[in-house]
Design a protein around this motif. Structure first.
Motif, PDB file in Angstrom:
ATOM      1  N   PHE A  30       0.835  -1.203   0.000  1.00 56.27           N
ATOM      2  CA  PHE A  30       0.000   0.000   0.000  1.00 56.27           C
ATOM      3  C   PHE A  30       0.872   1.256   0.000  1.00 56.27           C
ATOM      4  CE2 PHE A  30      -2.124   3.369   2.415  1.00 56.27           C
ATOM      5  CZ  PHE A  30      -3.322   3.493   1.728  1.00 56.27           C
ATOM      6  N   ALA A  31       1.933   1.239   0.799  1.00 52.52           N
ATOM      7  CA  ALA A  31       2.762   2.435   0.969  1.00 52.52           C
ATOM      8  C   ALA A  31       3.703   2.681  -0.199  1.00 52.52           C
ATOM      9  CB  ALA A  31       3.568   2.325   2.267  1.00 52.52           C
ATOM     10  N   THR A  32       4.002   1.650  -0.977  1.00 53.04           N
ATOM     11  CA  THR A  32       4.969   1.815  -2.069  1.00 53.04           C
ATOM     12  C   THR A  32       4.558   2.922  -3.032  1.00 53.04           C
ATOM     13  OG1 THR A  32       5.559  -0.536  -1.934  1.00 53.04           O
ATOM     14  CG2 THR A  32       6.162   0.637  -3.942  1.00 53.04           C
ATOM     15  N   PHE A 166      18.826  -5.046  -7.104  1.00 53.67           N
ATOM     16  CA  PHE A 166      18.198  -5.585  -5.902  1.00 53.67           C
ATOM     17  C   PHE A 166      17.639  -6.989  -6.137  1.00 53.67           C
ATOM     18  CE2 PHE A 166      18.030  -1.024  -4.840  1.00 53.67           C
ATOM     19  CZ  PHE A 166      18.651  -1.086  -3.595  1.00 53.67           C
ATOM     20  N   GLY A 167      17.339  -7.316  -7.398  1.00 50.97           N
ATOM     21  CA  GLY A 167      16.949  -8.687  -7.697  1.00 50.97           C
ATOM     22  C   GLY A 167      18.086  -9.648  -7.427  1.00 50.97           C
ATOM     23  N   ALA A 168      19.302  -9.249  -7.840  1.00 51.56           N
ATOM     24  CA  ALA A 168      20.473 -10.086  -7.581  1.00 51.56           C
ATOM     25  C   ALA A 168      20.758 -10.176  -6.078  1.00 51.56           C
ATOM     26  CB  ALA A 168      21.685  -9.514  -8.314  1.00 51.56           C
ATOM     27  N   ILE A 169      20.584  -9.053  -5.372  1.00 55.37           N
ATOM     28  CA  ILE A 169      20.796  -9.062  -3.920  1.00 55.37           C
ATOM     29  C   ILE A 169      19.787  -9.984  -3.232  1.00 55.37           C
ATOM     30  CG2 ILE A 169      20.662  -7.644  -1.825  1.00 55.37           C
ATOM     31  CD1 ILE A 169      21.750  -5.324  -3.490  1.00 55.37           C
ATOM     32  N   ALA A 170      18.531  -9.930  -3.695  1.00 51.59           N
ATOM     33  CA  ALA A 170      17.494 -10.777  -3.097  1.00 51.59           C
ATOM     34  C   ALA A 170      17.802 -12.252  -3.293  1.00 51.59           C
ATOM     35  CB  ALA A 170      16.135 -10.434  -3.707  1.00 51.59           C
ATOM     36  N   PHE A 180      14.895  -4.630   3.370  1.00 57.89           N
ATOM     37  CA  PHE A 180      15.331  -3.575   4.288  1.00 57.89           C
ATOM     38  C   PHE A 180      16.320  -2.624   3.624  1.00 57.89           C
ATOM     39  CE2 PHE A 180      13.958  -6.784   7.477  1.00 57.89           C
ATOM     40  CZ  PHE A 180      13.001  -6.002   8.091  1.00 57.89           C
ATOM     41  N   MET A 181      17.155  -3.140   2.738  1.00 56.80           N
ATOM     42  CA  MET A 181      18.067  -2.259   1.999  1.00 56.80           C
ATOM     43  C   MET A 181      17.277  -1.298   1.121  1.00 56.80           C
ATOM     44  SD  MET A 181      21.034  -5.004   0.954  1.00 56.80           S
ATOM     45  CE  MET A 181      21.953  -3.818  -0.011  1.00 56.80           C
ATOM     46  N   ASN A 182      16.212  -1.803   0.490  1.00 53.49           N
ATOM     47  CA  ASN A 182      15.362  -0.945  -0.332  1.00 53.49           C
ATOM     48  C   ASN A 182      14.698   0.143   0.480  1.00 53.49           C
ATOM     49  OD1 ASN A 182      14.428  -1.643  -3.369  1.00 53.49           O
ATOM     50  ND2 ASN A 182      15.394  -3.409  -2.410  1.00 53.49           N
ATOM     51  N   ILE A 183      14.193  -0.223   1.633  1.00 50.62           N
ATOM     52  CA  ILE A 183      13.507   0.746   2.486  1.00 50.62           C
ATOM     53  C   ILE A 183      14.466   1.857   2.913  1.00 50.62           C
ATOM     54  CG2 ILE A 183      12.472   1.065   4.762  1.00 50.62           C
ATOM     55  CD1 ILE A 183      10.555  -0.076   2.736  1.00 50.62           C
ATOM     56  N   ILE A 184      15.674   1.487   3.280  1.00 48.03           N
ATOM     57  CA  ILE A 184      16.661   2.492   3.710  1.00 48.03           C
ATOM     58  C   ILE A 184      16.984   3.448   2.565  1.00 48.03           C
ATOM     59  CG2 ILE A 184      19.057   2.815   4.441  1.00 48.03           C
ATOM     60  CD1 ILE A 184      18.775   0.198   6.038  1.00 48.03           C
ATOM     61  N   VAL A 185      17.183   2.901   1.357  1.00 45.88           N
ATOM     62  CA  VAL A 185      17.469   3.752   0.191  1.00 45.88           C
ATOM     63  C   VAL A 185      16.296   4.691  -0.079  1.00 45.88           C
ATOM     64  CG1 VAL A 185      17.832   3.757  -2.305  1.00 45.88           C
ATOM     65  CG2 VAL A 185      19.064   2.123  -0.871  1.00 45.88           C
ATOM     66  N   LEU A 213      11.388   0.918  -6.578  1.00 44.64           N
ATOM     67  CA  LEU A 213      10.013   0.538  -6.909  1.00 44.64           C
ATOM     68  C   LEU A 213       9.840  -0.955  -7.187  1.00 44.64           C
ATOM     69  CD1 LEU A 213       7.062   0.937  -7.651  1.00 44.64           C
ATOM     70  CD2 LEU A 213       7.792   1.740  -9.905  1.00 44.64           C
ATOM     71  N   PRO A 214      10.600  -1.556  -8.130  1.00 49.88           N
ATOM     72  CA  PRO A 214      10.331  -2.964  -8.437  1.00 49.88           C
ATOM     73  C   PRO A 214      10.460  -3.875  -7.223  1.00 49.88           C
ATOM     74  CG  PRO A 214      11.790  -1.987 -10.079  1.00 49.88           C
ATOM     75  CD  PRO A 214      11.695  -1.011  -8.937  1.00 49.88           C
ATOM     76  N   SER A 215      11.536  -3.696  -6.467  1.00 54.06           N
ATOM     77  CA  SER A 215      11.783  -4.603  -5.345  1.00 54.06           C
ATOM     78  C   SER A 215      10.810  -4.374  -4.190  1.00 54.06           C
ATOM     79  CB  SER A 215      13.227  -4.434  -4.858  1.00 54.06           C
ATOM     80  OG  SER A 215      14.139  -4.804  -5.869  1.00 54.06           O
ATOM     81  N   ASN A 216      10.540  -3.113  -3.863  1.00 57.51           N
ATOM     82  CA  ASN A 216       9.621  -2.859  -2.752  1.00 57.51           C
ATOM     83  C   ASN A 216       8.182  -3.225  -3.114  1.00 57.51           C
ATOM     84  OD1 ASN A 216      11.460  -2.050  -0.878  1.00 57.51           O
ATOM     85  ND2 ASN A 216      11.244   0.128  -1.272  1.00 57.51           N
TER      86      ASN A 216
END
Length: 566
Positions: A30-32, A166-170, A180-185, A213-216
């Motif tokens: 919802f928040a994204t 972030f797909g590779a990180i996931a 959490f990395m996405n949220i911080i960024v 956007l894509p990852s979150n």
């Protein structure tokens, strides 16, 4: 042995999964929309005209000031005040000729042949809708009016890069850590963009926010879908889209109440920090842990799921986890034998890839193009955005119903052709026809939202298991690259508001005419190998409709298809 076998024993949709869905996936999805889509309002360009210092100490109304200083031009078939030019006059002398009679201002008559020049002292901005935006902060108008589109383009560029990074990180560090990395960024870059010392810094920070956007949007869904049963997964797709749409609708209200880009950016970014509290409660997906050989940790998570769901913990849980791990290794070994070239090497598979990717791209261009085109529709930007968002809600249900009733092929064809027809219609209507652009936008957005539901499912079912991920990745990447160009197509709408509709409608028309060339998949035995894919659908005629499912026939839904819809 499959992971679903273990999940069914510990509970595949009990209290654990329901809490994960309601307390994690729902609020984050919802928040994204708030902290990513707010950029549309942050860089909005309100109406403007040349600033005349001599008028500052007068009692002239805005309209009277415009009459004395701003020439009229024809824009989108209508006569309007110029935004970037002014009469080349001695305004001190002009003001001497202004008189008042019975409380009415009598203005000197100006001839239309007076020489004009570009704005010499900055601009005055209409504050009816916006008190301030990034465009007014850095005067992104006239010679610099394309820079607002640049910010939107960079945001889309960040989206493509973020999906890859972030797909590779996931996949490497886990969906939990990537989230959490996405949220911080998103928080850091979103807040810092407000205090950017110059436009370049602001644009780069917004590109980084766009990269989240894509990852979150996907990671909360993936973390949830990997821990629920197969009967629930397909419903989560529609549920996540509904959450996104509700967030977009509420964003319009928040932007309307904020009015200032600083307020909007902070209000939509800072509350996201609350999601960092999930660090204490959110666990890794047991499927991810098994895939990376962390069997003991996976066993502990599955044990926690069983206890929460009030299920008996299997005595041989670790043995079953090891068996699932071996099965996943076998699948991975089989998939590694295929490459991107395989999907282009076979004619039928290549044809499906090209057509599906074109449909996917046309739908994406329509969906996102119509969103960022709200400023060219006239009227209230906030109301336009809300209407274009809320129309998605019935589209999801109608799209799901039609594709399950009459099949994916004709649902996809119908939605994209209707979108193309109505987007092209305003281009050819008489100039005096009222509000054709807004009506076309609403219908086009409805059809593109419904089309998204169809094409995701259709793509997952058309590609064989071996190259399914590759095919969907190609469609997603190509559509994302096309979206990067859309802000500049929309920018051309400032010269003629029908240019974006011509581009979107033409692309939909081409994709819609090719859409029937792919076979129907509803209630069919789906291809599992590339050889199956080459033979699949060859005997179907052009106007073939989805066959009815036999009462004794099981619905064919692949795990890969469900997860690929995000």
């Amino acid at each position: 042995m499959e992971f679903e076998d273990i999940l069914s024993e510990v509970g595949d949709f009990g209290p654990y999964q329901k809490k994960l869905l309601l307390y994690f996936m729902a609020p984050t999805t919802f928040a994204t929309a708030f902290y990513v889509m707010n950029v549309i309002f942050l860089v909005a360009v309100p109406n403007h005209w040349c600033h005349i210092p001599e008028f500052e100490e007068t009692n002239l109304t805005i309209e009277e000031q415009k009459i004395l200083s701003v020439p009229k031009v024809v824009r989108n078939g209508e006569e309007q005040y110029s935004r970037c030019t002014m009469y080349n006059l001695d305004y001190t002398a002009v003001l001497r000729n202004v008189t008042w009679f019975n409380g009415t201002t009598v203005l000197p008559k100006l001839h239309s042949h007076h020489p004009v020049q570009s704005c010499q002292n900055g601009w005055v901005y209409d504050r009816t809708l916006y008190q301030q935006t990034a465009a007014t902060r850095w005067n992104l108008v006239c010679d610099y009016d394309s820079l607002s589109s640049l910010v939107l383009t960079l945001s889309n560029v960040g989206s493509v890069m973020g999906a890859l990074i972030f797909g590779a990180i996931a996949d490497k560090l886990g969906r939990r850590n990537a989230f959490f990395m996405n949220i911080i960024v998103a928080i850091v870059c979103g807040v810092l963009s407000v205090f950017a010392p110059n436009f370049s810094t602001f644009a780069i920070l917004r590109m980084l926010v766009g990269g989240t956007l894509p990852s979150n949007f996907q990671l909360p869904y993936i973390l949830t879908v990997e821990q629920v049963g197969s009967t629930v997964r397909s419903r989560l797709v529609c549920f996540s889209w509904i959450l996104w749409t509700l967030g977009s609708c509420c964003l319009a209200l928040v932007a309307f109440l904020s009015r200032s880009w600083v307020t909007l950016a902070l209000v939509t970014s800072l509350p996201t920090a609350l999601f960092l509290a999930y660090w204490k409660f959110l666990t890794f997906s047991p499927r991810f842990l098994i895939a990376h050989g962390r069997y003991d940790e996976a066993g502990e998570v599955l044990k926690h799921i069983a206890i929460t769901n009030k299920k008996e913990v299997p005595s041989d849980l670790l043995v079953k986890v090891l068996k699932v791990g071996q099965t996943l290794m076998d699948h991975r070994r089989e998939e590694s034998t295929h490459s991107v070239l395989d999907i282009f090497r076979y004619p039928q598979l290549r044809k499906k890839l090209i057509i599906v990717t074109l449909i996917w791209t046309a739908i994406s261009v329509t969906y996102f193009g119509l969103i960022i085109n709200i400023s060219n529709l006239g009227g209230n930007d906030f109301l336009n955005y809300f209407c274009l968002s809320v129309v998605e809600l019935p589209a999801f249900f109608i799209g799901s119903y039609i594709m399950d009733k009459w099949g994916r092929r004709w649902a996809s064809t119908g939605f994209i052709l209707i979108a193309g027809f109505f987007c092209l219609l305003p281009v050819f209507l008489p100039a005096n026809f009222k509000s054709p652009a807004l009506a076309a936008s609403l219908i086009g957005k409805f059809c593109s939202a419904a089309g998204f539901m169809v094409i995701y499912q259709q793509a997952a079912e058309l590609y064989p298991t071996a190259v399914r991920s590759i095919g969907i990745a190609i469609g997603s990447t190509v559509s994302a690259i096309a979206i990067i160009c859309m802000p500049y197509i929309v920018y051309l709408g400032s010269y003629n508001k029908y240019i974006p509709f011509l581009f979107i409608g033409g692309m939909c028309l081409v994709a819609g005419l090719l859409a029937p060339l792919v076979p129907e998949t509803l209630n069919e035995s789906l291809p599992q190998t590339i050889e199956d894919s080459e033979a699949f659908g060859l005997k179907q005629k052009m106007f073939y409709l989805a066959r009815k499912r036999n009462n004794n026939e099981q619905a064919v839904t692949t795990q890969g298809g469900e997860e690929s819809t995000r």
